[in-house]
Design an enzyme around this catalytic site. Sequence first.
Site, PDB file in Angstrom:
ATOM      1  N   CYS B  79       0.849  -1.203   0.000  1.00 20.51           N
ATOM      2  CA  CYS B  79       0.000   0.000   0.000  1.00 20.51           C
ATOM      3  C   CYS B  79       0.883   1.252   0.000  1.00 20.51           C
ATOM      4  CB  CYS B  79      -0.987  -0.033   1.166  1.00 20.51           C
ATOM      5  SG  CYS B  79      -2.341   1.147   0.956  1.00 20.51           S
ATOM      6  N   HIS B 180      -3.940  -4.515  -0.368  1.00 22.63           N
ATOM      7  CA  HIS B 180      -3.512  -5.147   0.884  1.00 22.63           C
ATOM      8  C   HIS B 180      -3.578  -6.663   0.737  1.00 22.63           C
ATOM      9  CE1 HIS B 180      -3.084  -1.738   3.651  1.00 22.63           C
ATOM     10  NE2 HIS B 180      -3.943  -1.146   2.841  1.00 22.63           N
ATOM     11  N   GLU B 182      -2.744  -8.894   2.726  1.00 22.32           N
ATOM     12  CA  GLU B 182      -3.166  -9.499   3.997  1.00 22.32           C
ATOM     13  C   GLU B 182      -4.652  -9.326   4.245  1.00 22.32           C
ATOM     14  OE1 GLU B 182      -1.811  -6.618   3.610  1.00 22.32           O
ATOM     15  OE2 GLU B 182      -2.386  -5.215   5.187  1.00 22.32           O
TER      16      GLU B 182
END
Lengths: 252, 207
Positions: B79, B180, B182
């Site tokens: 990011c 992102h 994750e």
Amino acid sequence: MITKRIIPCLDVKDGRVVKGVSFVNLRDAGDPVELAAYYDRERADELVFLDISASHEGRKTMIEVVKQAAAELSIPFTVGGGIGTVEDMFQLLRAGADKVSINTAAILDPGLIEEGARRFGSQCMVVAIDAKYDPALQDWVVYTHGGRNRTERKAIEWAKEAVERGAGEILLTSMDCDGHKDGYDLALTQAVADTVQVPVIASGGAGNEQHFYEVFTKTKAAAALAASIFHFQEVSVGSVKSYLQERGVEVR
Amino acid sequence: MFAIIDYGMGNLHSVSKALERMGESCIITSDPQVLREADGLILPGVGAFGDAMYELAVRGLDSVIKQEAITGKPILGICLGMQLLFTGSDENGYYEGLNLLPGHVVRFSGDLLVPHMGWNWLSFKHPHPLFRGISEGYVYFVHSYHVQATNPEDVIATTDYEHPVTAIVNRNNIYGMQFHPEKSGELGLQLLHQFIRLAKKTGVEAR
């Protein structure tokens, strides 16, 4: 293009999911983390945890819930409820929340939006607005304290101001439609979504798949939130997404 | 051991937990020595570009990252972390980045909702080791500024937000993901896992 988001909302009090949950297939349906993980598997796009704890201890418990949720989930989540200071935001974001949502505190001190946006970025600053139509004024008025207190602010103007101050997203709940399952408040949602250039999450009133279709095709809402219809398994995230996809609304 | 760079910004917990779920050991640290000893570095980040560069600089981490990049250590920016890898950004003025990759970070313009927030389709531009065994799909983005890479070949995946938007970059040991991983479901975790695999391979080759 970017897809429309479907967002289940969990009300949490003192670390437990409090209302509207009747899951039979979970070990502990009152465990917010387990319920959140269920929605992650169901392909929910995001989650919102609304902390309705009244006590200091309850809030501390929420930090633990957030830590566990961050460890379990592979989708983003927002935490709202009772956030009053930049320090509160920091604690939640540090624990693993992707966004924080402020409501009453933002009305009481609009500078809080700016402070939060400056420190953490607009992308994690959600301003939640509870709005109710006033026939005399022919406009929507903002309510605070969980809908108990009426303010002098108009919802559309407040949304605009919140974005100017740094809100990256508006979570817009219609108090008129909430709980009725007759569909989202299309007029309110459209009025706000037409005014601001940030994503608007429509909330309040979802009762079936068609309601999601309507809010995405008749307004510029970027996301739609629902609670009890998902928790009571009246509709599933999957059935909403299939319904939308079949009718040409892009979803994940 | 992978090191997640802690400079007071960003959601470090989620990245470390994602790695742990893959059985990968990692440490969240701002200790230059630990960063130097790590097999690979992950630079997360949310917030503003200038603040992030400042926070890195006051901890002396900008120079550590640059030095480690030169040694060939794999680095993944996520990011804002990806944006920091580039030359500079227009966010709230002009700020210089780490300059590991040439390019500039600019605000989205036009009749768009900003931030670009939500799940968008990740398109692979060409076959790449990072994509081995992985199919295109949706990943989660949230950003108001985007990277305009000077070298188009450094951009290996894009997404469409009225225009193509830089989504994954790579040159040699430098990787970046604008979304992102994750927070991007199974596909995000697969990409993170593949970065770890490639990074470990690089480490073996370097030895």
